[in-house]
Structures are given as structure tokens and as C-alpha cells.
Design a protein around this motif. Structure first.
Motif, PDB file in Angstrom:
ATOM      1  N   MET A   1       0.747  -1.052   0.010  1.00 60.42           N
ATOM      2  CA  MET A   1       0.211   0.102  -0.088  1.00 60.42           C
ATOM      3  C   MET A   1       0.821   1.366  -0.029  1.00 60.42           C
ATOM      4  O   MET A   1       1.694   1.427   0.635  1.00 60.42           O
ATOM      5  CB  MET A   1      -0.832   0.120   1.243  1.00 60.42           C
ATOM      6  CG  MET A   1      -1.885   1.125   1.278  1.00 60.42           C
ATOM      7  SD  MET A   1      -3.099   1.098   2.441  1.00 60.42           S
ATOM      8  CE  MET A   1      -2.175   1.890   3.799  1.00 60.42           C
ATOM      9  N   ALA A   2       0.428   2.107  -0.811  1.00 59.48           N
ATOM     10  CA  ALA A   2       1.337   3.458  -0.806  1.00 59.48           C
ATOM     11  C   ALA A   2       0.693   4.311   0.148  1.00 59.48           C
ATOM     12  O   ALA A   2      -0.097   4.261   0.712  1.00 59.48           O
ATOM     13  CB  ALA A   2       1.025   4.221  -2.238  1.00 59.48           C
ATOM     14  N   ARG A   3       1.943   5.327   0.271  1.00 64.15           N
ATOM     15  CA  ARG A   3       1.374   6.426   1.455  1.00 64.15           C
ATOM     16  C   ARG A   3       1.030   7.513   0.607  1.00 64.15           C
ATOM     17  O   ARG A   3       1.141   7.918  -0.467  1.00 64.15           O
ATOM     18  CB  ARG A   3       2.789   6.787   2.255  1.00 64.15           C
ATOM     19  CG  ARG A   3       3.392   5.666   3.053  1.00 64.15           C
ATOM     20  CD  ARG A   3       4.849   6.258   3.722  1.00 64.15           C
ATOM     21  NE  ARG A   3       5.521   6.932   2.498  1.00 64.15           N
ATOM     22  CZ  ARG A   3       6.485   7.920   2.777  1.00 64.15           C
ATOM     23  NH1 ARG A   3       6.388   8.524   3.825  1.00 64.15           N
ATOM     24  NH2 ARG A   3       6.910   8.576   1.693  1.00 64.15           N
ATOM     25  N   LEU A   4       0.158   8.260   1.457  1.00 65.68           N
ATOM     26  CA  LEU A   4      -0.419   9.655   0.814  1.00 65.68           C
ATOM     27  C   LEU A   4       0.239  10.899   1.704  1.00 65.68           C
ATOM     28  O   LEU A   4       0.150  10.601   3.061  1.00 65.68           O
ATOM     29  CB  LEU A   4      -1.771   9.934   0.990  1.00 65.68           C
ATOM     30  CG  LEU A   4      -2.392  11.163   0.583  1.00 65.68           C
ATOM     31  CD1 LEU A   4      -2.316  11.208  -0.814  1.00 65.68           C
ATOM     32  CD2 LEU A   4      -4.142  11.104   0.945  1.00 65.68           C
ATOM     33  N   VAL A   5       1.140  11.536   0.982  1.00 64.28           N
ATOM     34  CA  VAL A   5       1.750  12.727   1.562  1.00 64.28           C
ATOM     35  C   VAL A   5       1.351  13.915   1.394  1.00 64.28           C
ATOM     36  O   VAL A   5       0.910  14.181   0.320  1.00 64.28           O
ATOM     37  CB  VAL A   5       3.294  12.373   1.072  1.00 64.28           C
ATOM     38  CG1 VAL A   5       4.124  13.586   1.647  1.00 64.28           C
ATOM     39  CG2 VAL A   5       3.780  11.206   1.155  1.00 64.28           C
ATOM     40  N   TYR A   6       1.218  14.746   2.479  1.00 72.60           N
ATOM     41  CA  TYR A   6       0.745  16.167   2.072  1.00 72.60           C
ATOM     42  C   TYR A   6       1.781  17.040   2.477  1.00 72.60           C
ATOM     43  O   TYR A   6       2.273  16.951   3.748  1.00 72.60           O
ATOM     44  CB  TYR A   6      -0.514  16.548   2.994  1.00 72.60           C
ATOM     45  CG  TYR A   6      -0.721  18.139   3.139  1.00 72.60           C
ATOM     46  CD1 TYR A   6      -0.965  18.820   1.887  1.00 72.60           C
ATOM     47  CD2 TYR A   6      -1.141  18.657   4.425  1.00 72.60           C
ATOM     48  CE1 TYR A   6      -1.088  20.182   2.120  1.00 72.60           C
ATOM     49  CE2 TYR A   6      -1.318  20.192   4.580  1.00 72.60           C
ATOM     50  CZ  TYR A   6      -1.564  20.513   3.249  1.00 72.60           C
ATOM     51  OH  TYR A   6      -1.822  21.892   3.119  1.00 72.60           O
ATOM     52  N   ALA A   7       2.372  17.690   1.354  1.00 73.50           N
ATOM     53  CA  ALA A   7       3.707  18.497   1.719  1.00 73.50           C
ATOM     54  C   ALA A   7       3.400  19.898   0.993  1.00 73.50           C
ATOM     55  O   ALA A   7       2.825  19.970  -0.006  1.00 73.50           O
ATOM     56  CB  ALA A   7       4.817  17.971   0.950  1.00 73.50           C
ATOM     57  N   THR A   8       3.687  20.977   1.711  1.00 74.10           N
ATOM     58  CA  THR A   8       3.156  22.282   1.475  1.00 74.10           C
ATOM     59  C   THR A   8       4.435  23.433   2.086  1.00 74.10           C
ATOM     60  O   THR A   8       4.732  22.991   2.994  1.00 74.10           O
ATOM     61  CB  THR A   8       1.838  22.683   1.890  1.00 74.10           C
ATOM     62  OG1 THR A   8       1.414  23.958   1.025  1.00 74.10           O
ATOM     63  CG2 THR A   8       1.730  22.694   3.202  1.00 74.10           C
ATOM     64  N   ILE A   9       4.635  24.352   1.497  1.00 73.02           N
ATOM     65  CA  ILE A   9       5.140  25.382   2.190  1.00 73.02           C
ATOM     66  C   ILE A   9       4.195  26.277   2.854  1.00 73.02           C
ATOM     67  O   ILE A   9       3.106  26.752   2.403  1.00 73.02           O
ATOM     68  CB  ILE A   9       5.957  26.276   0.965  1.00 73.02           C
ATOM     69  CG1 ILE A   9       7.020  25.305   0.327  1.00 73.02           C
ATOM     70  CG2 ILE A   9       6.695  27.486   1.553  1.00 73.02           C
ATOM     71  CD1 ILE A   9       7.801  26.059  -0.872  1.00 73.02           C
ATOM     72  N   CYS A  10       4.589  26.844   3.786  1.00 69.65           N
ATOM     73  CA  CYS A  10       3.657  27.716   4.702  1.00 69.65           C
ATOM     74  C   CYS A  10       4.419  28.968   5.331  1.00 69.65           C
ATOM     75  O   CYS A  10       5.529  28.621   5.861  1.00 69.65           O
ATOM     76  CB  CYS A  10       2.748  26.927   5.516  1.00 69.65           C
ATOM     77  SG  CYS A  10       3.513  26.040   6.998  1.00 69.65           S
ATOM     78  N   SER A  11       3.735  29.925   5.852  1.00 67.21           N
ATOM     79  CA  SER A  11       4.247  30.903   6.704  1.00 67.21           C
ATOM     80  C   SER A  11       4.477  30.474   8.284  1.00 67.21           C
ATOM     81  O   SER A  11       3.775  29.437   8.343  1.00 67.21           O
ATOM     82  CB  SER A  11       3.332  32.273   6.610  1.00 67.21           C
ATOM     83  OG  SER A  11       2.099  31.929   7.335  1.00 67.21           O
ATOM     84  N   LEU A  12       5.128  31.071   9.052  1.00 65.32           N
ATOM     85  CA  LEU A  12       5.268  30.700  10.270  1.00 65.32           C
ATOM     86  C   LEU A  12       3.861  30.742  10.949  1.00 65.32           C
ATOM     87  O   LEU A  12       3.720  30.062  12.063  1.00 65.32           O
ATOM     88  CB  LEU A  12       6.195  31.673  11.020  1.00 65.32           C
ATOM     89  CG  LEU A  12       6.416  31.463  12.417  1.00 65.32           C
ATOM     90  CD1 LEU A  12       7.049  30.131  12.830  1.00 65.32           C
ATOM     91  CD2 LEU A  12       7.475  32.721  13.064  1.00 65.32           C
ATOM     92  N   ASP A  13       2.940  31.717  10.674  1.00 67.64           N
ATOM     93  CA  ASP A  13       1.673  31.759  11.294  1.00 67.64           C
ATOM     94  C   ASP A  13       0.803  30.718  10.625  1.00 67.64           C
ATOM     95  O   ASP A  13      -0.416  30.522  10.762  1.00 67.64           O
ATOM     96  CB  ASP A  13       0.902  33.088  11.485  1.00 67.64           C
ATOM     97  CG  ASP A  13       0.994  33.788  10.051  1.00 67.64           C
ATOM     98  OD1 ASP A  13       1.731  33.535   8.996  1.00 67.64           O
ATOM     99  OD2 ASP A  13       0.538  34.971  10.097  1.00 67.64           O
ATOM    100  N   GLY A  14       1.204  29.890   9.638  1.00 66.76           N
ATOM    101  CA  GLY A  14       0.384  28.615   9.319  1.00 66.76           C
ATOM    102  C   GLY A  14      -0.555  28.740   7.720  1.00 66.76           C
ATOM    103  O   GLY A  14      -1.372  28.255   7.666  1.00 66.76           O
ATOM    104  N   TYR A  15       0.129  29.783   7.034  1.00 60.23           N
ATOM    105  CA  TYR A  15      -0.667  29.974   5.927  1.00 60.23           C
ATOM    106  C   TYR A  15       0.003  29.759   4.600  1.00 60.23           C
ATOM    107  O   TYR A  15       1.177  29.971   4.653  1.00 60.23           O
ATOM    108  CB  TYR A  15      -1.270  31.772   5.716  1.00 60.23           C
ATOM    109  CG  TYR A  15      -2.118  31.896   6.683  1.00 60.23           C
ATOM    110  CD1 TYR A  15      -3.473  31.880   6.910  1.00 60.23           C
ATOM    111  CD2 TYR A  15      -1.364  32.697   7.947  1.00 60.23           C
ATOM    112  CE1 TYR A  15      -4.583  32.001   7.891  1.00 60.23           C
ATOM    113  CE2 TYR A  15      -2.638  33.142   9.089  1.00 60.23           C
ATOM    114  CZ  TYR A  15      -3.915  32.787   9.068  1.00 60.23           C
ATOM    115  OH  TYR A  15      -4.507  33.179   9.806  1.00 60.23           O
ATOM    116  N   VAL A  16      -0.722  29.167   3.675  1.00 60.24           N
ATOM    117  CA  VAL A  16       0.111  28.921   2.187  1.00 60.24           C
ATOM    118  C   VAL A  16      -0.109  29.927   1.569  1.00 60.24           C
ATOM    119  O   VAL A  16       0.722  30.151   0.265  1.00 60.24           O
ATOM    120  CB  VAL A  16      -0.833  27.603   1.566  1.00 60.24           C
ATOM    121  CG1 VAL A  16      -0.558  26.238   2.569  1.00 60.24           C
ATOM    122  CG2 VAL A  16      -2.155  27.680   1.356  1.00 60.24           C
ATOM    123  N   ASN A  17      -1.061  31.063   1.462  1.00 61.85           N
ATOM    124  CA  ASN A  17      -1.055  32.347   0.603  1.00 61.85           C
ATOM    125  C   ASN A  17      -1.421  33.349   1.847  1.00 61.85           C
ATOM    126  O   ASN A  17      -1.822  33.062   2.864  1.00 61.85           O
ATOM    127  CB  ASN A  17      -1.754  32.097  -0.366  1.00 61.85           C
ATOM    128  CG  ASN A  17      -3.343  31.782  -0.290  1.00 61.85           C
ATOM    129  OD1 ASN A  17      -3.715  31.976   1.041  1.00 61.85           O
ATOM    130  ND2 ASN A  17      -3.790  30.883  -1.073  1.00 61.85           N
TER     131      ASN A  17
END
Length: 185
Positions: A1-17
Motif C-alpha cells: 500500500m502506498a502512502r499519501l503525503v501532504y507537503a506544503t510551504i507555509c508561513s510561520l503563522d500557518g498560511y499557504v498564501n
């Protein structure tokens, strides 16, 4: 079974934009970009919402561009080689090869996709990732936290979600970003 990976860049306060939907403050340095390239080489299928698909499709156009720096060309090659599932109620066609449209996120279908996959899956975009996180489908979370506070925008992680995590890795990068890799228990 494959893994599902959530990868993102975010600000220190937790926002992607930010509140205007911009993310120019989140440009990774070359070493952080190399991390995402290494991850992309392990991903057989990406799951995207419409907005993330529209953001990432530029890699299809950049693929093969002779003036592209080597670290970006390597990412483009890995990204183009993967399949994409785009969840959208408005797009008729994904506009790129190796991609298909699904009208809505179905946790059962994604679980079957994970069970059948021989390579990991990546999920991009916080709105779609929230559905997968809530459904208990995400196996790993990678947050690249950049040294910026933006005050508002789209949160990297959904409000009201409770998960127990195990730290797998933490690294710092030259521009001051910190990668936090967690397994979901």
C-alpha cells in the motif's frame, strides 16, 4: 500500500498564501527546492484541487525549457512523469497529459487508489488536503515553514482537526526555512 503525503510551504503563522491569495513570500531556496524534487521522484500520482492544479501546471510548460536552471529542470522532469487527479466541478479537461478530472473528492476511491498504487501519492492544496486529513487518509505531513508572518490567508491545516503525529525529520535551510516531517499515527 502506498502512502499519501501532504507537503506544503507555509508561513510561520500557518498560511499557504496571504489574504490576497499571493505566495511570492514562499519562494524556496535551491536546497529546499531540491527536497521537494526528491519527494517528487517518489510520487506516482498527485491529487490536486483546481487551484493547485492551475498553479502546478506551469511545470508542464517549463519541462524541457533549455534555459531552466538544473534544479528546476529536475523537478519539472519528476513532476511531468507523475499522474495527476484533479478534483474540479468546473474544469472539463485538465489540459495536460497524464491527468484526469474527478468531479468530487471520494475518500473510498482515494483509499482504493492508495491500496493499488506501487508508488506514493501526493496531495496538494490545503482545501483538498483537509478532506483527506479529516478522512484519515494522509500518512505523512511535510510542512516547510518559511520565515514570514502573513496574518491571514488560506490555512495549511484545517481548523478543528486533531491528529497525533510522530516527528520523522526536521531540517533548516539557508534562507531560514524549517522542514518539519511527521508521520500521522
Amino acid at each position: 500500500m502506498a502512502r499519501l503525503v501532504y507537503a506544503t510551504i507555509c508561513s510561520l503563522d500557518g498560511y499557504v498564501n496571504d489574504a490576497q491569495g499571493e505566495f511570492d513570500w514562499a519562494q524556496p531556496d535551491e536546497q529546499l527546492h531540491d527536497h521537494f524534487t526528491d519527494l517528487a521522484r517518489t510520487i506516482g500520482t498527485y491529487l490536486y484541487g483546481r487551484r493547485m492544479h492551475e498553479t502546478m501546471v506551469v511545470w508542464e510548460d517549463l519541462y524541457g525549457t533549455p534555459v531552466l536552471p538544473p534544479h528546476l529542470r529536475t523537478f519539472a522532469e519528476a513532476w511531468v512523469a507523475s499522474d495527476k487527479v484533479v478534483y474540479s466541478g468546473t474544469l472539463d479537461e485538465p489540459g495536460i497529459p497524464r491527468a484526469r478530472i474527478e468531479r468530487e473528492f471520494d475518500a473510498v476511491d482515494v483509499r482504493h487508489l492508495k491500496d493499488r498504487a506501487d508508488r506514493d501519492l501526493g496531495i496538494g492544496g490545503p482545501t483538498l488536503a483537509a478532506h483527506a486529513l479529516t478522512a484519515g487518509l494522509v500518512d505523512e505531513i511535510q510542512l516547510a515553514v518559511v520565515p514570514a508572518i502573513v496574518g491571514a490567508g488560506t490555512r495549511a491545516l484545517p481548523d478543528g482537526l486533531r491528529l497525533d503525529l510522530e516527528l520523522l525529520e526536521h531540517r533548516t535551510f539557508p534562507q531560514g526555512s524549517v522542514l518539519l516531517r511527521y508521520a500521522v499515527r
